[in-house]
Scaffold this motif. Structure first.
Motif, PDB file in Angstrom:
ATOM      1  N   PRO A  51      -2.322  39.646  41.597  1.00 31.69           N
ATOM      2  CA  PRO A  51      -2.750  40.444  40.432  1.00 31.69           C
ATOM      3  C   PRO A  51      -1.521  40.951  39.674  1.00 31.69           C
ATOM      4  O   PRO A  51      -0.420  41.026  40.223  1.00 31.69           O
ATOM      5  CB  PRO A  51      -3.515  41.614  41.056  1.00 31.69           C
ATOM      6  N   THR A  59       0.168  43.950  36.905  1.00 31.57           N
ATOM      7  CA  THR A  59       0.140  45.260  36.264  1.00 31.57           C
ATOM      8  C   THR A  59       1.266  45.235  35.262  1.00 31.57           C
ATOM      9  O   THR A  59       2.408  44.945  35.611  1.00 31.57           O
ATOM     10  CB  THR A  59       0.362  46.395  37.284  1.00 31.57           C
ATOM     11  N   GLU A  76      -2.131  47.532  31.677  1.00 32.58           N
ATOM     12  CA  GLU A  76      -3.126  46.503  31.972  1.00 32.58           C
ATOM     13  C   GLU A  76      -3.015  46.078  33.426  1.00 32.58           C
ATOM     14  O   GLU A  76      -1.930  45.815  33.934  1.00 32.58           O
ATOM     15  CB  GLU A  76      -2.917  45.292  31.071  1.00 32.58           C
ATOM     16  N   ASN A  77      -4.170  46.020  34.084  1.00 37.22           N
ATOM     17  CA  ASN A  77      -4.278  45.501  35.447  1.00 37.22           C
ATOM     18  C   ASN A  77      -5.262  44.345  35.406  1.00 37.22           C
ATOM     19  O   ASN A  77      -6.373  44.499  34.878  1.00 37.22           O
ATOM     20  CB  ASN A  77      -4.811  46.572  36.405  1.00 37.22           C
ATOM     21  N   GLY A  78      -4.872  43.202  35.941  1.00 36.46           N
ATOM     22  CA  GLY A  78      -5.776  42.068  35.916  1.00 36.46           C
ATOM     23  C   GLY A  78      -5.386  41.006  36.918  1.00 36.46           C
ATOM     24  O   GLY A  78      -4.422  41.161  37.676  1.00 36.46           O
ATOM     25  N   GLU A  79      -6.155  39.931  36.898  1.00 35.94           N
ATOM     26  CA  GLU A  79      -5.863  38.801  37.767  1.00 35.94           C
ATOM     27  C   GLU A  79      -6.532  37.550  37.232  1.00 35.94           C
ATOM     28  O   GLU A  79      -7.481  37.610  36.453  1.00 35.94           O
ATOM     29  CB  GLU A  79      -6.294  39.079  39.203  1.00 35.94           C
ATOM     30  N   GLU A 130      -9.331  38.318  34.155  1.00 38.44           N
ATOM     31  CA  GLU A 130     -10.209  39.478  34.071  1.00 38.44           C
ATOM     32  C   GLU A 130      -9.416  40.714  34.441  1.00 38.44           C
ATOM     33  O   GLU A 130      -8.537  40.658  35.309  1.00 38.44           O
ATOM     34  CB  GLU A 130     -11.404  39.332  35.018  1.00 38.44           C
ATOM     35  N   GLY A 131      -9.733  41.819  33.770  1.00 38.74           N
ATOM     36  CA  GLY A 131      -9.006  43.024  34.093  1.00 38.74           C
ATOM     37  C   GLY A 131      -9.443  44.228  33.301  1.00 38.74           C
ATOM     38  O   GLY A 131     -10.523  44.251  32.692  1.00 38.74           O
ATOM     39  N   TYR A 132      -8.546  45.215  33.314  1.00 40.52           N
ATOM     40  CA  TYR A 132      -8.815  46.522  32.720  1.00 40.52           C
ATOM     41  C   TYR A 132      -7.557  47.004  32.005  1.00 40.52           C
ATOM     42  O   TYR A 132      -6.461  46.942  32.571  1.00 40.52           O
ATOM     43  CB  TYR A 132      -9.203  47.502  33.837  1.00 40.52           C
TER      44      TYR A 132
END
Length: 168
Positions: free
Chosen positions: A88, A90, A107-110, A124-126
């Motif tokens: 993932p 960051t 942003e955090n995603g993978e 996908e992430g946040y």
């Protein structure tokens, strides 16, 4: 079969309610240079002022368009490096809002992989607005520099006393 459809519809509704009440942006995008968004939560409009339908599938502009130009290559490189390592990511960067304000985001995603081919089919992430945290850190750094400057240039001794009246 009807109960199964009703259960799924209720699950989808609950999930959408939860996602749309978050203080950030939930997303799914393609791993392309435009970061072509396939899904965006309502947080996009609240944080950036852009309409979801304008950015979904690059309808009027791409997500890459709102990343400040000086951060675009770094964002691409860091995310591609995480994909290569299958971890993932960051990442912090700046975006330009619809009202031309620069805001700091985290942003955090993978990567999401196809079950059969194991190829990346999306990300996908946040994404959260990190502007307040960045401004607090900048203000703290400024205060620390001012205190350091004062203490280094003071001709007299400076004594610090805590709330119990003890010198430290």
């Amino acid at each position: 079969d009807k109960k199964n459809i009703e259960f799924r519809a209720e699950s989808d509704r609950k999930l959408q309610t939860l996602i749309n009440n978050l203080q950030g942006i939930v997303y799914r995008c393609k791993n392309d240079s435009n970061w072509t968004m396939e899904y965006l939560s309502k947080g996009l409009e609240e944080i950036t002022g852009y309409k979801i339908e304008d950015i979904i599938n690059n309808n009027k502009l791409s997500f890459a368009d709102i990343i400040v130009p000086e951060d675009r290559a770094r964002v691409w490189d860091e995310i591609q490096d995480s994909i290569k390592k299958k971890v993932p990511y960051t990442i912090k960067y700046n975006i330009l809002t619809a009202s031309n304000q620069v805001i700091h985001v985290l942003e955090n995603g993978e990567a999401i992989y196809d079950n059969d081919t194991k190829e990346v089919i999306g990300l996908e992430g946040y994404i959260s607005d990190n502007t307040s945290e960045v401004k607090v850190k900048e203000a703290l750094k400024g205060s620390e520099e001012l205190i350091r400057s004062i203490t280094h240039s003071a001709a007299d001794a400076i004594v610090a006393i805590n709330y119990e009246g003890k010198v430290f």
